[in-house]
Design a protein around this motif. Structure first.
Motif, PDB file in Angstrom:
ATOM      1  N   TYR A   1       0.856  -1.167  -0.001  1.00  0.00           N
ATOM      2  CA  TYR A   1      -0.048   0.026   0.124  1.00  0.00           C
ATOM      3  C   TYR A   1       0.794   1.274  -0.030  1.00  0.00           C
ATOM      4  CZ  TYR A   1      -3.795  -3.359   1.191  1.00  0.00           C
ATOM      5  OH  TYR A   1      -4.837  -4.156   1.089  1.00  0.00           O
ATOM      6  N   THR A   2       2.195   1.278   0.363  1.00  0.00           N
ATOM      7  CA  THR A   2       2.854   2.306   0.722  1.00  0.00           C
ATOM      8  C   THR A   2       4.098   2.517  -0.336  1.00  0.00           C
ATOM      9  OG1 THR A   2       4.359   1.331   2.345  1.00  0.00           O
ATOM     10  CG2 THR A   2       2.368   2.571   3.130  1.00  0.00           C
ATOM     11  N   HIS A   3       4.387   1.519  -0.785  1.00  0.00           N
ATOM     12  CA  HIS A   3       5.612   1.488  -1.763  1.00  0.00           C
ATOM     13  C   HIS A   3       5.269   0.855  -3.331  1.00  0.00           C
ATOM     14  CE1 HIS A   3       7.329   1.354   2.430  1.00  0.00           C
ATOM     15  NE2 HIS A   3       8.331   2.405   1.976  1.00  0.00           N
ATOM     16  N   VAL A   4       4.201   0.664  -3.543  1.00  0.00           N
ATOM     17  CA  VAL A   4       3.823   0.157  -5.013  1.00  0.00           C
ATOM     18  C   VAL A   4       3.053   1.148  -5.771  1.00  0.00           C
ATOM     19  CG1 VAL A   4       2.715  -1.756  -6.370  1.00  0.00           C
ATOM     20  CG2 VAL A   4       4.214  -2.376  -4.090  1.00  0.00           C
ATOM     21  N   ALA A   5       3.381   1.538  -7.003  1.00  0.00           N
ATOM     22  CA  ALA A   5       2.728   2.657  -7.491  1.00  0.00           C
ATOM     23  C   ALA A   5       1.418   1.810  -8.109  1.00  0.00           C
ATOM     24  CB  ALA A   5       3.481   3.245  -8.367  1.00  0.00           C
ATOM     25  N   GLU A   6       1.705   0.778  -8.905  1.00  0.00           N
ATOM     26  CA  GLU A   6       0.527  -0.076  -9.624  1.00  0.00           C
ATOM     27  C   GLU A   6       0.849  -1.526  -9.314  1.00  0.00           C
ATOM     28  OE1 GLU A   6       0.897   0.278 -13.863  1.00  0.00           O
ATOM     29  OE2 GLU A   6       0.417   2.352 -13.889  1.00  0.00           O
ATOM     30  N   ILE A   7      -0.387  -2.214  -8.922  1.00  0.00           N
ATOM     31  CA  ILE A   7      -0.504  -3.525  -8.507  1.00  0.00           C
ATOM     32  C   ILE A   7      -0.087  -4.467  -9.766  1.00  0.00           C
ATOM     33  CG2 ILE A   7      -1.866  -3.295  -6.763  1.00  0.00           C
ATOM     34  CD1 ILE A   7      -4.276  -4.170  -8.260  1.00  0.00           C
ATOM     35  N   SER A   8       0.144  -5.643  -9.364  1.00  0.00           N
ATOM     36  CA  SER A   8       0.308  -6.590 -10.750  1.00  0.00           C
ATOM     37  C   SER A   8      -0.735  -7.117 -11.400  1.00  0.00           C
ATOM     38  CB  SER A   8       1.133  -7.932 -10.192  1.00  0.00           C
ATOM     39  OG  SER A   8       0.394  -8.604  -9.296  1.00  0.00           O
ATOM     40  N   ASP A   9      -0.618  -7.496 -12.609  1.00  0.00           N
ATOM     41  CA  ASP A   9      -1.762  -8.002 -13.320  1.00  0.00           C
ATOM     42  C   ASP A   9      -2.588  -9.260 -12.487  1.00  0.00           C
ATOM     43  OD1 ASP A   9      -1.521  -6.273 -15.157  1.00  0.00           O
ATOM     44  OD2 ASP A   9      -0.644  -7.604 -16.866  1.00  0.00           O
ATOM     45  N   TYR A  10      -1.883  -9.962 -11.915  1.00  0.00           N
ATOM     46  CA  TYR A  10      -2.338 -11.089 -11.070  1.00  0.00           C
ATOM     47  C   TYR A  10      -3.243 -10.686 -10.102  1.00  0.00           C
ATOM     48  CZ  TYR A  10      -2.286 -14.633  -7.595  1.00  0.00           C
ATOM     49  OH  TYR A  10      -2.722 -15.549  -6.409  1.00  0.00           O
ATOM     50  N   HIS A  11      -2.783  -9.255  -9.159  1.00  0.00           N
ATOM     51  CA  HIS A  11      -3.271  -8.959  -8.085  1.00  0.00           C
ATOM     52  C   HIS A  11      -4.604  -8.258  -8.868  1.00  0.00           C
ATOM     53  CE1 HIS A  11       0.031  -9.159  -5.113  1.00  0.00           C
ATOM     54  NE2 HIS A  11      -0.841 -10.009  -4.856  1.00  0.00           N
ATOM     55  N   LEU A  12      -4.486  -7.410  -9.923  1.00  0.00           N
ATOM     56  CA  LEU A  12      -5.594  -6.924 -10.727  1.00  0.00           C
ATOM     57  C   LEU A  12      -6.863  -7.781 -10.793  1.00  0.00           C
ATOM     58  CD1 LEU A  12      -6.940  -4.470 -11.701  1.00  0.00           C
ATOM     59  CD2 LEU A  12      -5.716  -4.706 -13.927  1.00  0.00           C
ATOM     60  N   GLY A  13      -6.449  -9.085 -11.362  1.00  0.00           N
ATOM     61  CA  GLY A  13      -7.155 -10.079 -11.601  1.00  0.00           C
ATOM     62  C   GLY A  13      -8.070 -10.669 -10.418  1.00  0.00           C
ATOM     63  N   GLN A  14      -7.511 -10.548  -9.232  1.00  0.00           N
ATOM     64  CA  GLN A  14      -7.946 -10.848  -7.829  1.00  0.00           C
ATOM     65  C   GLN A  14      -9.014  -9.702  -7.642  1.00  0.00           C
ATOM     66  OE1 GLN A  14      -4.359 -11.595  -5.292  1.00  0.00           O
ATOM     67  NE2 GLN A  14      -5.509 -13.525  -4.994  1.00  0.00           N
ATOM     68  N   VAL A  15      -8.788  -8.490  -7.823  1.00  0.00           N
ATOM     69  CA  VAL A  15      -9.531  -7.562  -7.624  1.00  0.00           C
ATOM     70  C   VAL A  15     -10.856  -7.533  -8.448  1.00  0.00           C
ATOM     71  CG1 VAL A  15      -9.733  -4.891  -7.977  1.00  0.00           C
ATOM     72  CG2 VAL A  15      -7.633  -5.713  -6.936  1.00  0.00           C
ATOM     73  N   ILE A  16     -10.857  -7.756  -9.954  1.00  0.00           N
ATOM     74  CA  ILE A  16     -12.009  -7.849 -10.614  1.00  0.00           C
ATOM     75  C   ILE A  16     -12.784  -9.030 -10.153  1.00  0.00           C
ATOM     76  CG2 ILE A  16     -12.543  -8.604 -12.951  1.00  0.00           C
ATOM     77  CD1 ILE A  16     -10.077  -6.984 -13.883  1.00  0.00           C
ATOM     78  N   SER A  17     -12.118 -10.015  -9.854  1.00  0.00           N
ATOM     79  CA  SER A  17     -12.877 -11.250  -9.231  1.00  0.00           C
ATOM     80  C   SER A  17     -13.592 -11.014  -7.983  1.00  0.00           C
ATOM     81  CB  SER A  17     -12.155 -12.573  -9.009  1.00  0.00           C
ATOM     82  OG  SER A  17     -12.655 -13.630  -8.445  1.00  0.00           O
ATOM     83  N   SER A  18     -13.034 -10.316  -7.036  1.00  0.00           N
ATOM     84  CA  SER A  18     -13.523  -9.975  -5.697  1.00  0.00           C
ATOM     85  C   SER A  18     -14.377  -8.903  -5.731  1.00  0.00           C
ATOM     86  CB  SER A  18     -12.401  -9.431  -4.682  1.00  0.00           C
ATOM     87  OG  SER A  18     -13.050  -9.169  -3.600  1.00  0.00           O
ATOM     88  N   ASN A  19     -14.459  -8.132  -6.738  1.00  0.00           N
ATOM     89  CA  ASN A  19     -15.320  -6.952  -7.064  1.00  0.00           C
ATOM     90  C   ASN A  19     -16.713  -7.657  -7.590  1.00  0.00           C
ATOM     91  OD1 ASN A  19     -16.126  -4.211  -6.685  1.00  0.00           O
ATOM     92  ND2 ASN A  19     -15.923  -3.734  -8.768  1.00  0.00           N
ATOM     93  N   GLY A  20     -16.571  -8.621  -8.588  1.00  0.00           N
ATOM     94  CA  GLY A  20     -17.452  -9.200  -9.161  1.00  0.00           C
ATOM     95  C   GLY A  20     -18.490  -9.763  -8.018  1.00  0.00           C
ATOM     96  N   LYS A  21     -17.915 -10.538  -6.938  1.00  0.00           N
ATOM     97  CA  LYS A  21     -18.702 -11.139  -5.956  1.00  0.00           C
ATOM     98  C   LYS A  21     -19.363  -9.851  -5.087  1.00  0.00           C
ATOM     99  CE  LYS A  21     -15.301 -14.883  -6.303  1.00  0.00           C
ATOM    100  NZ  LYS A  21     -14.438 -15.555  -5.530  1.00  0.00           N
ATOM    101  N   ILE A  22     -18.707  -9.025  -5.097  1.00  0.00           N
ATOM    102  CA  ILE A  22     -19.249  -7.797  -4.233  1.00  0.00           C
ATOM    103  C   ILE A  22     -20.364  -7.202  -4.811  1.00  0.00           C
ATOM    104  CG2 ILE A  22     -18.933  -5.335  -3.254  1.00  0.00           C
ATOM    105  CD1 ILE A  22     -15.906  -6.159  -2.850  1.00  0.00           C
ATOM    106  N   GLY A  23     -20.425  -7.250  -6.209  1.00  0.00           N
ATOM    107  CA  GLY A  23     -21.626  -6.798  -7.180  1.00  0.00           C
ATOM    108  C   GLY A  23     -22.824  -7.466  -6.875  1.00  0.00           C
TER     109      GLY A  23
END
Length: 395
Positions: free
Chosen positions: A315-337
């Motif tokens: 959260y403090t030292h990374v400017a952009e997350i990896s594609d792997y973590h972005l895929g996790q975000v998209i999956s998690s957000n779909g379930k939140i939706g």
């Protein structure tokens, strides 16, 4: 698509937590999935969904119609049971997106909204009718025979010998109906179900395509007649291979005929299930003795919404997350939706905000997903239980 740099982002679909990789399983678990795979293939053969071609027939089909030979694969997962356990579940899936007729076949099949499901519960509660939940076993295989001029074939999936079938890997499975994986599968199944229900006297409801209603034998013409005279004798809500239905004794008799033709994995009267209820579309539903309903999303939230774990300092030292973590975000957000659309409207705004910031790839996306899924949704005091009261239908 990001218009600022003209780049198209494509993400690998996140694997569901309950899915498994066969090659990584322990020996005892492989034995369970070998049995599940054998059961899957044998059931499809018994139902006439597939037919095994001889080696000579297979080679001839490959020569004459090579574009109609489609790959297939296994999808293995641990399936939750109503008693709180899990069982090995395997499904053979033909890769239907490679179907040469993919743009010609009918592909659309409506699915019910949360409002439609709630309305059906309210109707059954108001009329004090018992609700039944069923899922059609190997549903696509029980649909009517295909009418394609040129049928398609599936290559054998791997590890057929371990599943108990001594076949040459070059042999093919010819599709006798629109099997699971073909783009036309859901639509073909719906047409089969609707056609059989219409033959039994049911009609498509004018307010929603997913509902079939059984009208009374005679409808009074006098406007002052009792409202009760206009009640349908039954309703059937179709969600692909899951049915939610209820009605009078007349309706029950017709559904008994229906279930003789379509074999179900479960066919349960909700009142018989007590406090446990049953899972319907990820929601645990129960019907009380007074015919009212209660449902909650505890099962889905507990099993599907997981924390996205990241390394310290992300959260403090990374400017952009990896594609792997972005895929996790998209999956998690779909379930939140999904949760937002099925009883938790308070998280819908957060879901939309996260979805609008995918392209930024900010570490804050992970924090927002974790906050919504673990705090706002999974917190025990926030797991809502929505009740449907019995309402008098007479004026």
């Amino acid at each position: 698509f990001n218009e600022s740099d003209n780049r198209l982002w494509v993400m690998v679909q996140a694997q569901e937590p309950c899915n498994v990789e066969y090659r990584t399983l322990e020996k005892k678990d492989r034995v369970m999935f070998n049995k599940a795979r054998h059961t899957e293939i044998q059931n499809l053969l018994d139902l006439g969904a597939y037919r095994i071609l001889s080696l000579e027939e297979s080679e001839k089909f490959r020569r004459e119609h090579p574009e109609y030979v489609l790959p297939s694969r296994w999808v293995d997962r641990w399936k939750a049971t109503d008693d709180g356990g899990v069982k090995a579940k395997s499904r053979i899936v033909i890769l239907g997106f490679k179907d040469p007729q993919v743009l010609q076949v009918e592909r659309s099949a409506p699915t019910p909204t949360a409002e439609v499901f709630n309305t059906c519960m309210q109707v059954l509660a108001s009329t004090k009718r018992d609700a039944w939940s069923s899922d059609i076993k190997n549903a696509f295989a029980q649909a009517r025979k295909t009418t394609r001029n040129q049928p398609v074939c599936a290559q054998l999936p791997p590890d057929m010998r371990e599943a108990g079938f001594d076949l040459d890997p070059r042999q093919l499975l010819i599709c006798e109906t629109e099997v699971y994986g073909l783009i036309s599968g859901p639509s073909w199944l719906r047409q089969s179900l609707v056609s059989d229900l219409e033959t039994m006297g049911y009609r498509k409801n004018p307010y929603d395509k997913c509902i079939m209603t059984l009208p009374p034998e005679s409808i009074p013409t006098r406007p002052q007649s009792c409202v009760e005279d206009y009640l349908n004798d039954g309703l059937v809500l179709i969600e692909v291979d899951d049915l939610f239905e209820g009605g009078t004794e007349k309706h029950r008799g017709k559904m008994a005929q229906f279930y003789k033709k379509y074999k179900c994995g479960k066919c349960l009267r909700l009142k018989d299930l007590g406090d446990e209820g049953t899972l319907i579309g990820g929601i645990r539903v129960k019907q009380l003795a007074d015919s009212s309903f209660k449902w909650n999303m505890r099962h889905y939230v507990r099993d599907s919404l997981k924390e996205i774990k990241v390394e310290r300092g992300t959260y403090t030292h990374v400017a952009e997350i990896s594609d792997y973590h972005l895929g996790q975000v998209i999956s998690s957000n779909g379930k939140i939706g999904w949760a937002g659309g099925n009883g938790r409207p308070d998280v819908a705004a957060g879901h939309s905000i996260i979805a609008g910031q995918y392209k930024n790839k900010s570490p804050e996306l992970i924090g927002m997903c974790n906050q919504l899924s673990l705090i706002h949704i999974s917190e025990p005091t926030r797991l809502r239980r929505i009740s449907y009261a019995v309402v008098c239908v007479k004026k």
